[in-house]
Design a protein around this motif. Sequence first.
Motif, PDB file in Angstrom:
ATOM      1  N   MET A  76      78.552 -80.129  55.862  1.00 15.35           N
ATOM      2  CA  MET A  76      78.719 -79.024  54.939  1.00 15.35           C
ATOM      3  C   MET A  76      77.369 -78.598  54.357  1.00 15.35           C
ATOM      4  N   THR A  77      76.359 -79.407  54.492  1.00 17.29           N
ATOM      5  CA  THR A  77      75.051 -79.059  53.938  1.00 17.29           C
ATOM      6  C   THR A  77      74.430 -77.865  54.647  1.00 17.29           C
ATOM      7  N   ASP A  78      74.865 -77.576  55.896  1.00 17.92           N
ATOM      8  CA  ASP A  78      74.341 -76.423  56.622  1.00 17.92           C
ATOM      9  C   ASP A  78      74.996 -75.116  56.202  1.00 17.92           C
ATOM     10  N   VAL A  79      76.082 -75.191  55.437  1.00 15.90           N
ATOM     11  CA  VAL A  79      76.792 -73.994  54.999  1.00 15.90           C
ATOM     12  C   VAL A  79      76.033 -73.382  53.836  1.00 15.90           C
ATOM     13  N   SER A  80      75.724 -72.088  53.948  1.00 16.03           N
ATOM     14  CA  SER A  80      74.974 -71.410  52.884  1.00 16.03           C
ATOM     15  C   SER A  80      75.802 -71.329  51.609  1.00 16.03           C
ATOM     16  N   SER A  81      75.118 -71.187  50.488  1.00 14.84           N
ATOM     17  CA  SER A  81      75.809 -71.114  49.196  1.00 14.84           C
ATOM     18  C   SER A  81      76.763 -69.918  49.156  1.00 14.84           C
ATOM     19  N   ARG A  82      76.416 -68.856  49.841  1.00 12.19           N
ATOM     20  CA  ARG A  82      77.287 -67.669  49.876  1.00 12.19           C
ATOM     21  C   ARG A  82      78.640 -68.012  50.507  1.00 12.19           C
ATOM     22  N   TYR A  83      78.600 -68.719  51.624  1.00  8.92           N
ATOM     23  CA  TYR A  83      79.854 -69.085  52.286  1.00  8.92           C
ATOM     24  C   TYR A  83      80.594 -70.184  51.526  1.00  8.92           C
ATOM     25  N   LEU A  84      79.866 -71.071  50.854  1.00  5.31           N
ATOM     26  CA  LEU A  84      80.541 -72.070  50.017  1.00  5.31           C
ATOM     27  C   LEU A  84      81.305 -71.392  48.886  1.00  5.31           C
ATOM     28  N   THR A  85      80.703 -70.370  48.287  1.00 10.66           N
ATOM     29  CA  THR A  85      81.376 -69.602  47.228  1.00 10.66           C
ATOM     30  C   THR A  85      82.600 -68.884  47.788  1.00 10.66           C
ATOM     31  N   LEU A  86      82.458 -68.284  48.972  1.00 10.02           N
ATOM     32  CA  LEU A  86      83.608 -67.632  49.606  1.00 10.02           C
ATOM     33  C   LEU A  86      84.707 -68.652  49.905  1.00 10.02           C
ATOM     34  N   PRO A 137      79.050 -52.828  63.159  1.00  8.66           N
ATOM     35  CA  PRO A 137      78.417 -51.658  63.769  1.00  8.66           C
ATOM     36  C   PRO A 137      76.912 -51.856  63.979  1.00  8.66           C
ATOM     37  N   ARG A 138      76.405 -53.072  63.722  1.00  5.88           N
ATOM     38  CA  ARG A 138      74.977 -53.376  63.893  1.00  5.88           C
ATOM     39  C   ARG A 138      74.792 -54.418  64.986  1.00  5.88           C
ATOM     40  N   LEU A 139      73.863 -54.178  65.873  1.00  4.53           N
ATOM     41  CA  LEU A 139      73.525 -55.159  66.895  1.00  4.53           C
ATOM     42  C   LEU A 139      73.053 -56.460  66.242  1.00  4.53           C
ATOM     43  N   ASN A 140      73.411 -57.574  66.859  1.00  2.00           N
ATOM     44  CA  ASN A 140      72.943 -58.885  66.423  1.00  2.00           C
ATOM     45  C   ASN A 140      73.212 -59.149  64.932  1.00  2.00           C
ATOM     46  N   ARG A 141      74.368 -58.727  64.460  1.00  2.00           N
ATOM     47  CA  ARG A 141      74.725 -58.881  63.045  1.00  2.00           C
ATOM     48  C   ARG A 141      74.954 -60.339  62.660  1.00  2.00           C
ATOM     49  N   PHE A 142      75.515 -61.127  63.574  1.00  6.64           N
ATOM     50  CA  PHE A 142      75.944 -62.481  63.243  1.00  6.64           C
ATOM     51  C   PHE A 142      74.948 -63.499  63.794  1.00  6.64           C
ATOM     52  N   ASP A 143      74.364 -64.286  62.899  1.00  4.12           N
ATOM     53  CA  ASP A 143      73.419 -65.319  63.326  1.00  4.12           C
ATOM     54  C   ASP A 143      74.078 -66.692  63.211  1.00  4.12           C
ATOM     55  N   SER A 144      73.314 -67.739  63.464  1.00  5.60           N
ATOM     56  CA  SER A 144      73.879 -69.090  63.444  1.00  5.60           C
ATOM     57  C   SER A 144      74.387 -69.477  62.054  1.00  5.60           C
ATOM     58  N   SER A 145      73.744 -68.980  60.986  1.00  2.00           N
ATOM     59  CA  SER A 145      74.236 -69.320  59.644  1.00  2.00           C
ATOM     60  C   SER A 145      75.576 -68.631  59.367  1.00  2.00           C
ATOM     61  N   ASP A 146      75.771 -67.425  59.911  1.00  3.98           N
ATOM     62  CA  ASP A 146      77.082 -66.772  59.793  1.00  3.98           C
ATOM     63  C   ASP A 146      78.128 -67.568  60.565  1.00  3.98           C
ATOM     64  N   GLN A 147      77.775 -68.021  61.754  1.00  7.01           N
ATOM     65  CA  GLN A 147      78.718 -68.795  62.549  1.00  7.01           C
ATOM     66  C   GLN A 147      79.138 -70.060  61.804  1.00  7.01           C
ATOM     67  N   ILE A 148      78.171 -70.784  61.270  1.00  5.36           N
ATOM     68  CA  ILE A 148      78.483 -71.999  60.503  1.00  5.36           C
ATOM     69  C   ILE A 148      79.356 -71.645  59.301  1.00  5.36           C
ATOM     70  N   GLY A 149      79.016 -70.572  58.605  1.00  5.15           N
ATOM     71  CA  GLY A 149      79.772 -70.164  57.419  1.00  5.15           C
ATOM     72  C   GLY A 149      81.185 -69.723  57.739  1.00  5.15           C
ATOM     73  N   ILE A 150      81.352 -68.934  58.778  1.00  3.60           N
ATOM     74  CA  ILE A 150      82.692 -68.455  59.137  1.00  3.60           C
ATOM     75  C   ILE A 150      83.536 -69.610  59.666  1.00  3.60           C
ATOM     76  N   GLU A 151      82.938 -70.495  60.445  1.00  3.97           N
ATOM     77  CA  GLU A 151      83.671 -71.687  60.897  1.00  3.97           C
ATOM     78  C   GLU A 151      84.092 -72.548  59.705  1.00  3.97           C
TER      79      GLU A 151
END
Length: 159
Positions: free
Chosen positions: A1-11, A130-144
């Motif tokens: 869980m330490t790899d999850v950004s604070s934004r996704y932890l709040t979500l 609608p943006r190319l390359n919108r999702f990076d590895s931190s988004d993937q970790i957060g959404i997962e």
Amino acid sequence: MTDVSSRYLTLGKQLDALLDKELPYISNLANFSALLWLELEEINWVGCYLANQTKTQLFLGPFQGKPACTTILVGKGVCGLAYEQQQTLRVENVHEFPGHIACDSASESEIVVPLYLKNELFGVIDIDSPRLNRFDSSDQIGIEYLVKVLENKLSDVHF
């Protein structure tokens, strides 16, 4: 869980408070989609595709955004392939993805994460941008991580 950004932890905390295991899972998926729609930037569609009883096809579930494709064969497009492979797929440019199913011509990138209920694969969450390359590895970790919050909360829910 330490790899999850604070934004996704709040979500995740918001999601946990929003979900109600006393409600049918479909109601919770609707609120899950709505929360992601409201809180994630630069997205134009978010929603669930759920497996039919024979697990050969995905059908449109709760979503936010423009009207979408109603059925997707397992193994086809980003959603069908993520379901078949039982893994997250992050696509930087959907126009370069072989067999991409274009429901909204404005979509440029996509992330799809498998959904489990009671340890059984039952669908995917699909997020388009609608943006190319919108999702990076931190988004993937957060959404997962958010998907795990959903799955843990709904582990006792009734179909």
